[in-house]
Enzyme design. Sequence first.
Site, PDB file in Angstrom:
ATOM      1  N   ASP A   1      43.261  61.315  29.679  1.00  0.00           N
ATOM      2  CA  ASP A   1      44.717  61.157  29.679  1.00  0.00           C
ATOM      3  C   ASP A   1      45.392  62.270  30.472  1.00  0.00           C
ATOM      4  O   ASP A   1      46.359  62.037  31.194  1.00  0.00           O
ATOM      5  CB  ASP A   1      45.258  61.144  28.240  1.00  0.00           C
ATOM      6  CG  ASP A   1      44.825  59.888  27.508  1.00  0.00           C
ATOM      7  OD1 ASP A   1      44.864  59.883  26.266  1.00  0.00           O
ATOM      8  OD2 ASP A   1      44.430  58.918  28.181  1.00  0.00           O
TER       9      ASP A   1
ATOM     10  N   SER B   1      16.724  38.985  20.471  1.00  0.00           N
ATOM     11  CA  SER B   1      16.325  40.183  21.203  1.00  0.00           C
ATOM     12  C   SER B   1      14.873  40.502  20.881  1.00  0.00           C
ATOM     13  O   SER B   1      14.190  39.731  20.220  1.00  0.00           O
ATOM     14  CB  SER B   1      17.247  41.339  20.859  1.00  0.00           C
ATOM     15  OG  SER B   1      17.436  41.391  19.478  1.00  0.00           O
TER      16      SER B   1
ATOM     17  N   LYS C   1       9.489  43.670  32.283  1.00  0.00           N
ATOM     18  CA  LYS C   1      10.816  43.438  31.697  1.00  0.00           C
ATOM     19  C   LYS C   1      11.865  43.947  32.669  1.00  0.00           C
ATOM     20  O   LYS C   1      12.102  45.148  32.785  1.00  0.00           O
ATOM     21  CB  LYS C   1      10.929  44.147  30.349  1.00  0.00           C
ATOM     22  CG  LYS C   1      12.233  43.900  29.627  1.00  0.00           C
ATOM     23  CD  LYS C   1      12.124  44.390  28.190  1.00  0.00           C
ATOM     24  CE  LYS C   1      13.366  44.067  27.383  1.00  0.00           C
ATOM     25  NZ  LYS C   1      14.536  44.849  27.794  1.00  0.00           N
TER      26      LYS C   1
ATOM     27  N   LYS D   1       3.685  38.845  24.986  1.00  0.00           N
ATOM     28  CA  LYS D   1       3.948  37.650  24.173  1.00  0.00           C
ATOM     29  C   LYS D   1       2.636  36.986  23.806  1.00  0.00           C
ATOM     30  O   LYS D   1       1.733  36.913  24.642  1.00  0.00           O
ATOM     31  CB  LYS D   1       4.790  36.631  24.964  1.00  0.00           C
ATOM     32  CG  LYS D   1       6.143  37.137  25.376  1.00  0.00           C
ATOM     33  CD  LYS D   1       6.903  36.100  26.192  1.00  0.00           C
ATOM     34  CE  LYS D   1       8.254  36.687  26.595  1.00  0.00           C
ATOM     35  NZ  LYS D   1       8.953  35.864  27.588  1.00  0.00           N
TER      36      LYS D   1
ATOM     37  N   LYS E   1       8.301  49.809  25.982  1.00  0.00           N
ATOM     38  CA  LYS E   1       9.230  50.500  26.876  1.00  0.00           C
ATOM     39  C   LYS E   1       8.538  51.615  27.657  1.00  0.00           C
ATOM     40  O   LYS E   1       7.633  52.263  27.147  1.00  0.00           O
ATOM     41  CB  LYS E   1      10.378  51.104  26.059  1.00  0.00           C
ATOM     42  CG  LYS E   1      11.259  50.090  25.358  1.00  0.00           C
ATOM     43  CD  LYS E   1      11.720  49.054  26.312  1.00  0.00           C
ATOM     44  CE  LYS E   1      13.142  48.606  26.340  1.00  0.00           C
ATOM     45  NZ  LYS E   1      14.252  49.246  25.864  1.00  0.00           N
TER      46      LYS E   1
ATOM     47  N   CYS F   1      41.717  59.650   7.003  1.00  0.00           N
ATOM     48  CA  CYS F   1      41.129  60.166   8.243  1.00  0.00           C
ATOM     49  C   CYS F   1      41.352  59.145   9.362  1.00  0.00           C
ATOM     50  O   CYS F   1      40.842  58.043   9.311  1.00  0.00           O
ATOM     51  CB  CYS F   1      39.641  60.423   8.060  1.00  0.00           C
ATOM     52  SG  CYS F   1      38.856  60.993   9.581  1.00  0.00           S
TER      53      CYS F   1
HETATM   54  S1  IVH Z   1      11.841  37.240  25.895  1.00  0.00           S
HETATM   55  C1  IVH Z   1      12.928  35.716  21.845  1.00  0.00           C
HETATM   56  N1  IVH Z   1      10.939  37.991  28.233  1.00  0.00           N
HETATM   57  O1  IVH Z   1      15.015  41.527  27.237  1.00  0.00           O
HETATM   58  C2  IVH Z   1      12.489  36.419  23.050  1.00  0.00           C
HETATM   59  N2  IVH Z   1      13.008  38.888  27.503  1.00  0.00           N
HETATM   60  O2  IVH Z   1      15.395  42.655  24.522  1.00  0.00           O
HETATM   61  C3  IVH Z   1      13.613  36.873  23.892  1.00  0.00           C
HETATM   62  N3  IVH Z   1      14.066  40.397  29.106  1.00  0.00           N
HETATM   63  O3  IVH Z   1      17.666  39.508  26.102  1.00  0.00           O
HETATM   64  C4  IVH Z   1      13.333  37.627  25.075  1.00  0.00           C
HETATM   65  N4  IVH Z   1      12.511  40.231  30.652  1.00  0.00           N
HETATM   66  O4  IVH Z   1      17.435  39.946  28.612  1.00  0.00           O
HETATM   67  C5  IVH Z   1      11.931  38.112  27.331  1.00  0.00           C
HETATM   68  N5  IVH Z   1      10.033  38.557  30.284  1.00  0.00           N
HETATM   69  C6  IVH Z   1      11.017  38.656  29.385  1.00  0.00           C
HETATM   70  C7  IVH Z   1      12.134  39.466  29.632  1.00  0.00           C
HETATM   71  C8  IVH Z   1      13.115  39.564  28.645  1.00  0.00           C
HETATM   72  C9  IVH Z   1      13.663  40.782  30.328  1.00  0.00           C
HETATM   73  C10 IVH Z   1      15.291  40.825  28.418  1.00  0.00           C
HETATM   74  C11 IVH Z   1      16.206  39.704  28.010  1.00  0.00           C
HETATM   75  C12 IVH Z   1      16.356  39.794  26.543  1.00  0.00           C
HETATM   76  C13 IVH Z   1      15.995  41.222  26.282  1.00  0.00           C
HETATM   77  C14 IVH Z   1      15.457  41.358  24.897  1.00  0.00           C
END
Ligand code: IVH
Length: 696
Positions: free
Chosen positions: A50, A95, A134, A305, A329, A447
């Site tokens: 600001d 997710s 990913k 997966k 990760k 607060c």
């Molecule tokens: S599977 C139910 N596969 O990661 C399974 N997600 O943290 C849903 N993402 O919202 C996700 N690459 O935007 C899947 N090969 C992949 C992915 C992937 C990137 C992202 C996606 C999702 C997020 C989940």
Amino acid sequence: MTGDPQDVPAESLTPELAKRELARLAAEIARFDAAYHVDDSPLVPDAEYDALRRRNEAIEALFPALVRPDSPSGRVGAEPASGFAKVTHSRPMLSLNNAFDGDDVREFIAGIRRFLKELQGDPAIPLELVAEPKIDGLAVSVRYEGGNFVLGATRGDGTIGEDVSANLRTIENLPLAISDGAPAVLEVRGEVYMTNDDFAALNRQQEAAGERLYANPRNAAAGSLRQIDASITAQRPLRFHAWDEVSEQRAGTQWEALQQLKGWGFEVNPLTKRFSNADELLQFYAELADRRHALAYDIDGIVYKINRLDWQDRLGFVSRAPRWAIAHKFAAEKAVTVLREITIQVGRTGTLTPVAELEPVTVGGVVVARATLHNEDEIGRKDIREGDTVVVQRAGDVIPQVVSVVAKKRPRASRPFAFPDRCPQCGSRALREEGAAARRCTGGLVCPAQAVERLKHFVSRDAFDIEGLGGKHIESLWKDGLIGPPGDIFRLGEHADTIREREGWGERSLENVLAAIERGRTISLARLIYALGIRQVGQATAQLLAKQYGSFDAWREAMEGAEDRESDAFDDLVNVDGIGPSVADDILAFMGEAHNREVLDELDRVLTVEPYVASEAAASAIAGKTVVFTGSLESMSRSEAKARAEALGAKVAGSVSNRTDLVVGGADAGSKAKKARELGVEVVDEETWLRMIAGS
Ligand code: IVH
């Protein structure tokens, strides 16, 4: 006069210096705007921001001839995109849980072997997994009917997304028509992303045009896709890559599904591979971690997966993430910088969180100027002091953290940080409960920080989802006395004329907010409970409560009853699987406060709260029943049995009581079955149980 023009009061600036100052302020404010609106992570405290704006205005008033075409005074924040129609996903978009090390990955696989009875105890039975890089972009779902693209939506809150069909149509590598053998209805899920080179080029272009810069490829992709004007999206170098398929005639495995998608013309990540154990996955992970900076796009990890889709179906979901997949990760990126100051933030439940105000530094492609220090003990343990040179890290979308102090660089005069014992916002005492890491402000509703943070939570996406009503708006509406308790949000329309006059509100943005508020008047019970911001009651717990109690009235009545700890109502509450005594305490503490009950009364008057509907399940034979499993089952593990029962709308309890409806006894059912018989509760064997759940 010496030093920077920024130290010179506006009145004393020469035209030359004023010109330089206006240029600097325009750039700074644009950078902070972008961080706030695009990156959702403010770089500076509001007061500082600001002050910059006020200084800019003061200089402009003194030197009107020097006002820049890109002056921040001409622009009020970045308009949040809205105006997209809502789309309910055919299947929720969820997710992923994260794995941070090899142990997490091994445990993920071990857990699956425990869940799937036929894999229990026999490591020789193969368990194939697919590993997909990913990409850090944004998830969308695209729908084809008769082979033609008909609809595309963002993930949104996972259940409802936004219709961005027109924008998706502009993405070059997304097929608009599938020629061969596509199912009648096909939904493809995947990631919209931008390569690093395209991102850099876009930012250069934005800069040349005096437009705002994007913080990273992910934000650039999100910002580009959510343009109201699809012709702008068309000029953005977006790409789509597919990672999931939803249709009636799905393939048998994830791998086959991906091959099929490739055959239909979708881009599938070429680095995707199949493996059959944790060691192989971890080796692949190590290889990719080494190579990832050489890739054309950012990846923040690898998704593993389970390959067999029938196993995926059986494994199902735990709250918002699948059991059959995990995101491994990559390690956090690190950088060294100076910690200028430690400030204290007060959260919605009164927690005092120390924040490191840093000399801005680039960490993994993103400018970081603030990092969380978690709590008092953390500062003590790491002996973090103002003026220290520190190592900071950030991983994915996680809040940046201070990892350690570079001891050699500590200034001589430095002193340990003294954590305040009063709330910096309201001056109330800040206390630490026994065993708690956090110090909390005892000011409650007096607060301002707590009140405002609670309102922000109330309107947030997973709660009332009042799009366009941002943190800054809430703060100023609160400061001006236009909103107090949450129910006031639903009376904002009465102040429309006053609000319209204020900075930060365009005509259209106010209309949009008022429309979103009207939509918010009808809300599901689970969302409402979550929106209240009760300690420890996140989305998953809110869902459990909604499922247990069904309607707003029933829930309130039960919570009133539960205040008596000897009551059945209290027993019922702590026996909800996933709740327990500590969460129950927080819920009852909330309900025990008169002002919170007033908030609920008021909400009851202004809202329509939709009762909980058990989705898959309403019709099943065990919906609404409380089931107890005992002994071991032949055909499925205990976890799978529990998951199936819950998916069919039953509640699963750990022990038998007079509120149990059904006991399922396996081969060696013992004392629980006996107790059930004594209480007259129905006891069934495995075969009967399988019949009860068959076909649903
Ligand atoms: S599977 C139910 N596969 O990661 C399974 N997600 O943290 C849903 N993402 O919202 C996700 N690459 O935007 C899947 N090969 C992949 C992915 C992937 C990137 C992202 C996606 C999702 C997020 C989940």
